[in-house]
Design a protein around this motif. Sequence first.
Motif, mmCIF file in Angstrom:
data_model
loop_
_atom_site.group_PDB
_atom_site.id
_atom_site.type_symbol
_atom_site.label_atom_id
_atom_site.label_comp_id
_atom_site.label_asym_id
_atom_site.label_seq_id
_atom_site.Cartn_x
_atom_site.Cartn_y
_atom_site.Cartn_z
ATOM 1 N N GLY A 12 5.568 -3.584 -14.794
ATOM 2 C CA GLY A 12 6.352 -4.388 -13.860
ATOM 3 C C GLY A 12 6.208 -3.912 -12.438
ATOM 4 N N TRP A 13 6.289 -2.611 -12.248
ATOM 5 C CA TRP A 13 6.168 -2.052 -10.894
ATOM 6 C C TRP A 13 4.818 -2.387 -10.273
ATOM 7 C CZ3 TRP A 13 9.170 0.001 -7.252
ATOM 8 C CH2 TRP A 13 8.558 0.679 -6.199
ATOM 9 N N ASN A 14 3.746 -2.170 -11.016
ATOM 10 C CA ASN A 14 2.412 -2.435 -10.478
ATOM 11 C C ASN A 14 2.177 -3.922 -10.244
ATOM 12 O OD1 ASN A 14 0.334 0.034 -10.359
ATOM 13 N ND2 ASN A 14 1.839 0.439 -11.971
ATOM 14 N N GLU A 64 15.331 -4.487 -12.048
ATOM 15 C CA GLU A 64 16.617 -3.929 -11.636
ATOM 16 C C GLU A 64 17.672 -4.158 -12.713
ATOM 17 O OE1 GLU A 64 18.954 -3.740 -7.397
ATOM 18 O OE2 GLU A 64 18.219 -5.681 -8.102
ATOM 19 N N GLN A 65 17.573 -5.298 -13.388
ATOM 20 C CA GLN A 65 18.528 -5.636 -14.441
ATOM 21 C C GLN A 65 18.170 -4.993 -15.784
ATOM 22 O OE1 GLN A 65 21.348 -7.364 -13.889
ATOM 23 N NE2 GLN A 65 20.762 -7.351 -11.730
ATOM 24 N N LYS A 120 0.826 -1.204 0.000
ATOM 25 C CA LYS A 120 0.000 0.000 0.000
ATOM 26 C C LYS A 120 0.860 1.255 0.000
ATOM 27 C CE LYS A 120 -3.934 -2.102 2.403
ATOM 28 N NZ LYS A 120 -4.746 -2.125 3.663
ATOM 29 N N GLU A 121 1.976 1.194 0.718
ATOM 30 C CA GLU A 121 2.868 2.358 0.813
ATOM 31 C C GLU A 121 3.452 2.723 -0.546
ATOM 32 O OE1 GLU A 121 7.192 3.473 2.834
ATOM 33 O OE2 GLU A 121 5.973 1.855 3.696
ATOM 34 N N TYR A 122 3.797 1.715 -1.344
ATOM 35 C CA TYR A 122 4.456 1.959 -2.629
ATOM 36 C C TYR A 122 3.490 1.929 -3.816
ATOM 37 C CZ TYR A 122 9.173 1.689 -0.667
ATOM 38 O OH TYR A 122 10.327 1.939 0.039
ATOM 39 N N ALA A 123 2.223 1.711 -3.561
ATOM 40 C CA ALA A 123 1.262 1.494 -4.647
ATOM 41 C C ALA A 123 1.140 2.678 -5.597
ATOM 42 C CB ALA A 123 -0.106 1.144 -4.074
ATOM 43 N N THR A 124 1.287 3.869 -5.085
ATOM 44 C CA THR A 124 1.100 5.055 -5.932
ATOM 45 C C THR A 124 2.412 5.778 -6.201
ATOM 46 O OG1 THR A 124 0.583 6.377 -3.950
ATOM 47 C CG2 THR A 124 -1.272 5.390 -5.142
ATOM 48 N N ALA A 125 3.520 5.077 -6.067
ATOM 49 C CA ALA A 125 4.826 5.718 -6.281
ATOM 50 C C ALA A 125 5.017 6.177 -7.721
ATOM 51 C CB ALA A 125 5.945 4.755 -5.888
ATOM 52 N N PHE A 126 4.453 5.425 -8.665
ATOM 53 C CA PHE A 126 4.624 5.755 -10.076
ATOM 54 C C PHE A 126 3.282 5.707 -10.812
ATOM 55 C CE2 PHE A 126 8.712 3.974 -8.767
ATOM 56 C CZ PHE A 126 9.533 5.050 -9.078
ATOM 57 N N PRO A 127 2.477 6.756 -10.654
ATOM 58 C CA PRO A 127 1.189 6.789 -11.373
ATOM 59 C C PRO A 127 1.429 6.912 -12.868
ATOM 60 C CG PRO A 127 1.640 8.900 -10.367
ATOM 61 C CD PRO A 127 2.688 7.955 -9.850
ATOM 62 N N THR A 150 16.531 6.177 -13.345
ATOM 63 C CA THR A 150 17.111 6.479 -12.042
ATOM 64 C C THR A 150 16.103 6.431 -10.901
ATOM 65 O OG1 THR A 150 18.721 7.907 -13.126
ATOM 66 C CG2 THR A 150 18.474 8.125 -10.748
ATOM 67 N N GLU A 151 15.028 7.192 -11.007
ATOM 68 C CA GLU A 151 14.067 7.274 -9.903
ATOM 69 C C GLU A 151 13.451 5.910 -9.610
ATOM 70 O OE1 GLU A 151 10.068 9.720 -8.508
ATOM 71 O OE2 GLU A 151 10.904 10.029 -10.519
ATOM 72 N N MET A 152 13.054 5.205 -10.666
ATOM 73 C CA MET A 152 12.457 3.896 -10.445
ATOM 74 C C MET A 152 13.490 2.914 -9.906
ATOM 75 S SD MET A 152 10.070 1.543 -12.941
ATOM 76 C CE MET A 152 8.672 2.655 -12.762
ATOM 77 N N ARG A 153 14.704 2.981 -10.403
ATOM 78 C CA ARG A 153 15.772 2.097 -9.919
ATOM 79 C C ARG A 153 15.989 2.311 -8.420
ATOM 80 N NH1 ARG A 153 20.219 -0.746 -11.936
ATOM 81 N NH2 ARG A 153 21.309 -1.647 -10.145
ATOM 82 N N GLU A 154 15.970 3.555 -7.987
ATOM 83 C CA GLU A 154 16.153 3.861 -6.564
ATOM 84 C C GLU A 154 15.022 3.264 -5.726
ATOM 85 O OE1 GLU A 154 16.440 8.057 -6.293
ATOM 86 O OE2 GLU A 154 18.516 8.148 -7.016
ATOM 87 N N GLN A 155 13.802 3.395 -6.225
ATOM 88 C CA GLN A 155 12.653 2.853 -5.492
ATOM 89 C C GLN A 155 12.690 1.326 -5.456
ATOM 90 O OE1 GLN A 155 10.363 4.535 -3.725
ATOM 91 N NE2 GLN A 155 11.503 6.397 -4.209
ATOM 92 N N ILE A 156 13.111 0.724 -6.555
ATOM 93 C CA ILE A 156 13.233 -0.736 -6.612
ATOM 94 C C ILE A 156 14.233 -1.218 -5.568
ATOM 95 C CG2 ILE A 156 14.087 -2.663 -8.007
ATOM 96 C CD1 ILE A 156 12.947 -1.209 -10.461
ATOM 97 N N GLU A 157 15.373 -0.559 -5.502
ATOM 98 C CA GLU A 157 16.403 -0.954 -4.543
ATOM 99 C C GLU A 157 15.924 -0.785 -3.104
ATOM 100 O OE1 GLU A 157 19.762 1.370 -5.670
ATOM 101 O OE2 GLU A 157 20.382 -0.006 -7.267
ATOM 102 N N LYS A 158 15.231 0.308 -2.838
ATOM 103 C CA LYS A 158 14.700 0.559 -1.496
ATOM 104 C C LYS A 158 13.698 -0.517 -1.095
ATOM 105 C CE LYS A 158 15.176 5.610 -1.420
ATOM 106 N NZ LYS A 158 14.431 6.888 -1.376
ATOM 107 N N LEU A 159 12.806 -0.846 -2.046
ATOM 108 C CA LEU A 159 11.770 -1.833 -1.752
ATOM 109 C C LEU A 159 12.371 -3.222 -1.558
ATOM 110 C CD1 LEU A 159 8.848 -2.521 -1.354
ATOM 111 C CD2 LEU A 159 8.501 -2.517 -3.829
ATOM 112 N N LEU A 160 13.336 -3.577 -2.383
ATOM 113 C CA LEU A 160 13.986 -4.890 -2.246
ATOM 114 C C LEU A 160 14.669 -5.033 -0.884
ATOM 115 C CD1 LEU A 160 15.522 -5.476 -5.792
ATOM 116 C CD2 LEU A 160 13.806 -6.900 -4.658
#
Length: 223
Positions: free
Chosen positions: A179-181, A203-204, A112-119, A210-220
């Motif tokens: 992929g994110w959703n 990630e690969q 839920k926290e990350y659900a709207t990170a990338f509308p 950049t922004e999405m890569r940062e969020q992916i790393e944080k979430l992982l």
Amino acid sequence: MNSNKDDILHENEERISRYLHGEMTPDEEALFENDLQSDETLRNQTEAIARTIKVMNAIGSEHDRKLVEEMRDSSMKKTRPTRWLSIAASFALLITVGYYTYDYSSTVSLGKEYATAFPLSTEIRGEEDDEVLDKLTVLFDNVANNRDIDNTIEQLEVLWQQSQSDTYNEYTTYAPYIGWNLAIAYLLDYDKKEAKVVLEQMEQVYPSITEMREQIEKLLKRL
């Protein structure tokens, strides 16, 4: 995850506890064992609890042996050890059920926290097919609102595979968003394993975003 799934998980915990403690009637036990064959969620919960109890029993058996020896040496009453002989299994069950409930709640909360990170921004519309955008908007909105998740996951899985095709298609542009959703939908459905698979693929594949890569790393790191 549908609105009834949380209630089902808690109901499963109660049934598992009663089954493992031998508190079911023969008919209830037969029904439970039949449900184990067809209900993957129930089977996974039961297996996780049973594995933990097995480990705790090994620890508890050693504890029980030492306790009995100490009581024999100190001439304690023979009835006293009975209180402790099954404590390891009971404690393990309590810990496992508690952990499962906590892990489920924290995983869904993370989704839920990350659900709207990338509308789906109107800035990327370009000349893409409005029908495609409408479809994605509905699916992403389902994820953002934790609605119709099972069906949404099924559709996003197909679109994710399609967006990864070597041949350019109408979903290629939106692959990072798909992929994110999909990963977030997995979290909302308490499926950390599949969420990590998608995030690690992204990630690969998308190291330059950049922004999405940062969020992916944080979430992982939080999974």
